[in-house]
Design a protein around this motif. Structure first.
Motif, PDB file in Angstrom:
ATOM      1  N   THR A 133      29.123  20.439  57.749  1.00 48.59           N
ATOM      2  CA  THR A 133      29.332  21.742  57.112  1.00 48.59           C
ATOM      3  C   THR A 133      28.884  21.754  55.653  1.00 48.59           C
ATOM      4  OG1 THR A 133      31.667  21.118  56.810  1.00 48.59           O
ATOM      5  CG2 THR A 133      31.133  22.586  58.648  1.00 48.59           C
ATOM      6  N   ALA A 134      28.462  20.592  55.142  1.00 52.06           N
ATOM      7  CA  ALA A 134      27.841  20.543  53.814  1.00 52.06           C
ATOM      8  C   ALA A 134      26.322  20.615  53.940  1.00 52.06           C
ATOM      9  CB  ALA A 134      28.238  19.263  53.077  1.00 52.06           C
ATOM     10  N   ALA A 135      25.834  20.496  55.170  1.00 52.76           N
ATOM     11  CA  ALA A 135      24.391  20.573  55.445  1.00 52.76           C
ATOM     12  C   ALA A 135      24.029  21.981  55.905  1.00 52.76           C
ATOM     13  CB  ALA A 135      24.033  19.542  56.517  1.00 52.76           C
ATOM     14  N   TRP A 137      26.634  14.415  41.828  1.00 55.86           N
ATOM     15  CA  TRP A 137      27.542  13.981  42.905  1.00 55.86           C
ATOM     16  C   TRP A 137      27.441  12.473  43.095  1.00 55.86           C
ATOM     17  CZ3 TRP A 137      26.139  11.305  47.279  1.00 55.86           C
ATOM     18  CH2 TRP A 137      27.200  11.008  48.152  1.00 55.86           C
ATOM     19  N   ALA A 138      26.225  11.957  43.157  1.00 59.70           N
ATOM     20  CA  ALA A 138      26.021  10.532  43.380  1.00 59.70           C
ATOM     21  C   ALA A 138      26.628   9.698  42.268  1.00 59.70           C
ATOM     22  CB  ALA A 138      24.523  10.229  43.512  1.00 59.70           C
ATOM     23  N   ASP A 141      45.191  11.572  50.781  1.00 62.86           N
ATOM     24  CA  ASP A 141      43.896  12.134  51.136  1.00 62.86           C
ATOM     25  C   ASP A 141      43.495  13.136  50.066  1.00 62.86           C
ATOM     26  OD1 ASP A 141      42.642  12.366  54.365  1.00 62.86           O
ATOM     27  OD2 ASP A 141      44.247  10.952  53.882  1.00 62.86           O
ATOM     28  N   ILE A 142      42.322  12.948  49.482  1.00 65.34           N
ATOM     29  CA  ILE A 142      41.840  13.830  48.426  1.00 65.34           C
ATOM     30  C   ILE A 142      40.818  14.795  49.006  1.00 65.34           C
ATOM     31  CG2 ILE A 142      40.745  13.973  46.160  1.00 65.34           C
ATOM     32  CD1 ILE A 142      41.528  10.978  45.827  1.00 65.34           C
ATOM     33  N   VAL A 143      41.237  16.045  49.199  1.00 61.44           N
ATOM     34  CA  VAL A 143      40.307  17.035  49.740  1.00 61.44           C
ATOM     35  C   VAL A 143      39.611  17.727  48.566  1.00 61.44           C
ATOM     36  CG1 VAL A 143      42.147  18.761  50.025  1.00 61.44           C
ATOM     37  CG2 VAL A 143      40.015  18.988  51.317  1.00 61.44           C
ATOM     38  N   GLY A 144      38.866  16.906  47.822  1.00 60.57           N
ATOM     39  CA  GLY A 144      38.140  17.420  46.677  1.00 60.57           C
ATOM     40  C   GLY A 144      36.810  18.014  47.112  1.00 60.57           C
ATOM     41  N   VAL A 145      36.353  18.987  46.377  1.00 57.88           N
ATOM     42  CA  VAL A 145      35.049  19.587  46.656  1.00 57.88           C
ATOM     43  C   VAL A 145      34.225  19.550  45.372  1.00 57.88           C
ATOM     44  CG1 VAL A 145      33.815  21.667  47.358  1.00 57.88           C
ATOM     45  CG2 VAL A 145      35.980  21.082  48.469  1.00 57.88           C
ATOM     46  N   PHE A 158      33.451  12.988  51.735  1.00 55.35           N
ATOM     47  CA  PHE A 158      32.594  12.568  50.614  1.00 55.35           C
ATOM     48  C   PHE A 158      32.636  13.593  49.468  1.00 55.35           C
ATOM     49  CE2 PHE A 158      29.212   9.815  53.042  1.00 55.35           C
ATOM     50  CZ  PHE A 158      30.203   8.957  53.452  1.00 55.35           C
ATOM     51  N   ALA A 159      33.682  14.426  49.439  1.00 49.57           N
ATOM     52  CA  ALA A 159      33.807  15.489  48.431  1.00 49.57           C
ATOM     53  C   ALA A 159      32.685  16.532  48.538  1.00 49.57           C
ATOM     54  CB  ALA A 159      33.879  14.927  47.011  1.00 49.57           C
ATOM     55  N   LYS A 160      32.144  16.680  49.740  1.00 47.88           N
ATOM     56  CA  LYS A 160      31.133  17.699  50.041  1.00 47.88           C
ATOM     57  C   LYS A 160      29.873  17.593  49.159  1.00 47.88           C
ATOM     58  CE  LYS A 160      33.189  19.910  53.418  1.00 47.88           C
ATOM     59  NZ  LYS A 160      32.617  20.029  54.773  1.00 47.88           N
ATOM     60  N   PRO A 161      29.066  16.579  49.398  1.00 45.87           N
ATOM     61  CA  PRO A 161      27.822  16.429  48.623  1.00 45.87           C
ATOM     62  C   PRO A 161      26.821  17.552  48.933  1.00 45.87           C
ATOM     63  CG  PRO A 161      27.887  14.888  50.453  1.00 45.87           C
ATOM     64  CD  PRO A 161      29.241  15.520  50.395  1.00 45.87           C
ATOM     65  N   PRO A 162      25.841  17.742  48.062  1.00 46.09           N
ATOM     66  CA  PRO A 162      24.854  18.822  48.251  1.00 46.09           C
ATOM     67  C   PRO A 162      23.802  18.467  49.294  1.00 46.09           C
ATOM     68  CG  PRO A 162      24.390  17.642  46.222  1.00 46.09           C
ATOM     69  CD  PRO A 162      25.675  17.071  46.761  1.00 46.09           C
TER      70      PRO A 162
END
Length: 281
Positions: free
Chosen positions: A201-203, A179-180, A137-141, A166-170
């Motif tokens: 939490t990214a929104a 990001w896309a 699991d990649i908890v990338g930001v 989704f690596a916390k998109p904007p």
């Protein structure tokens, strides 16, 4: 089979979570199985995946204990020191014997070095993880970690990886941009999956709804396909911007126009295959 592929437990009296300080407000307390169970029952969720919340053996042992006690736990994503390959190998030898232990995660977003996950020692640790047939699991930001996934996929093509949240998109900014591009680049590798989780939490924490999430989920569907996407509540972190019920309802609303196959894959089928979760006989 409906699966919540990303949820956490933590007991602050049993395990130390240094990152979880009072600045986290409502989630700076213990969250355990008794609190989640009625929520997943109401939602009709059959199984969950408990994901590590600390880089420690204590956290992993705690999750494995809960898995034995609750029949609705389908998998545990634990932790080993990937940057110390010889130690990771020994621990994985032991953990792999546990039928609940399906993969590993490391809090790479807590590392001071944004390139930690592509260090030579970590690559070696991930190769060992792959040799056991376990997942990562990649908890990338974004923007620090998503860009590394193509490199990881090329270095360790047999390692099945999943991008948490989704690596916390904007989403709050209603942007796609870099990001896309990076998300699409990661999707080109068939061993890379993504979790429809942690998007609330990214929104905007106060006003978000399914319409805010839909463009990002649609984009993920276009590039990954439903068979590489899986839903996760990210409970109890989800409580920072709503609660379990809102995440479940709005996520379902966001994919309401998808085909029956696509919805079934996102809401359980993909996670069952990725983590090797068996339905009850």
């Amino acid at each position: 089979m409906i699966i919540d592929a990303h949820q956490h437990f933590w007991n602050l009296e049993k395990v130390a979570y240094p990152w979880l300080d009072p600045s986290y407000g409502s989630i700076c307390r213990s969250f355990e199985a008794d609190e989640l169970e009625p929520l997943i029952r109401k939602a009709g969720i059959n199984k969950t995946v408990i994901v590590q919340a600390m880089n420690s053996y204590e956290d992993t042992e705690y999750m494995l204990k809960v898995a034995v006690e609750r029949e609705w736990v389908g998998a545990v994503v634990g932790w080993v020191p990937l940057n110390i390959p010889e130690v990771a190998a020994k621990k994985l030898q032991a953990y792999a014997a546990n039928s609940y232990f399906k993969g590993v995660r490391h809090l790479i977003h807590e590392e001071k070095d944004p390139d930690w996950v592509i260090r030579d020692s970590v690559i070696e640790g991930l190769k060992i993880l792959s040799s056991f047939g376990l997942t990562f699991d990649i908890v990338g930001v974004f923007p620090n970690h998503l860009k590394h996934i193509p490199y990881l996929a090329e270095q360790i093509p047999d390692l099945r990886m999943v991008i948490d949240h989704f690596a916390k998109p904007p989403i709050k900014e209603k942007q796609m941009g870099a990001w896309a591009d990076q998300f699409a680049a990661a999707a080109q590798y068939p061993n890379v999956y993504a979790k429809v989780s942690g998007l609330n939490t990214a929104a905007d924490w106060l006003t978000w709804n399914s319409e805010d999430l839909r463009p990002y989920i649609d984009y993920a569907l276009t590039h990954f396909g439903a068979d590489r996407l899986m839903f996760g509540s990210d409970w109890p972190v989800a409580n920072l911007a709503g609660d379990f019920e809102k995440v479940w309802e709005q996520s379902n609303q966001a994919i309401a126009d998808y085909s029956e196959h696509e919805r079934a894959a996102i809401l359980g089928g993909t996670a069952a295959k990725f983590y090797g979760i068996q339905a009850e006989s």
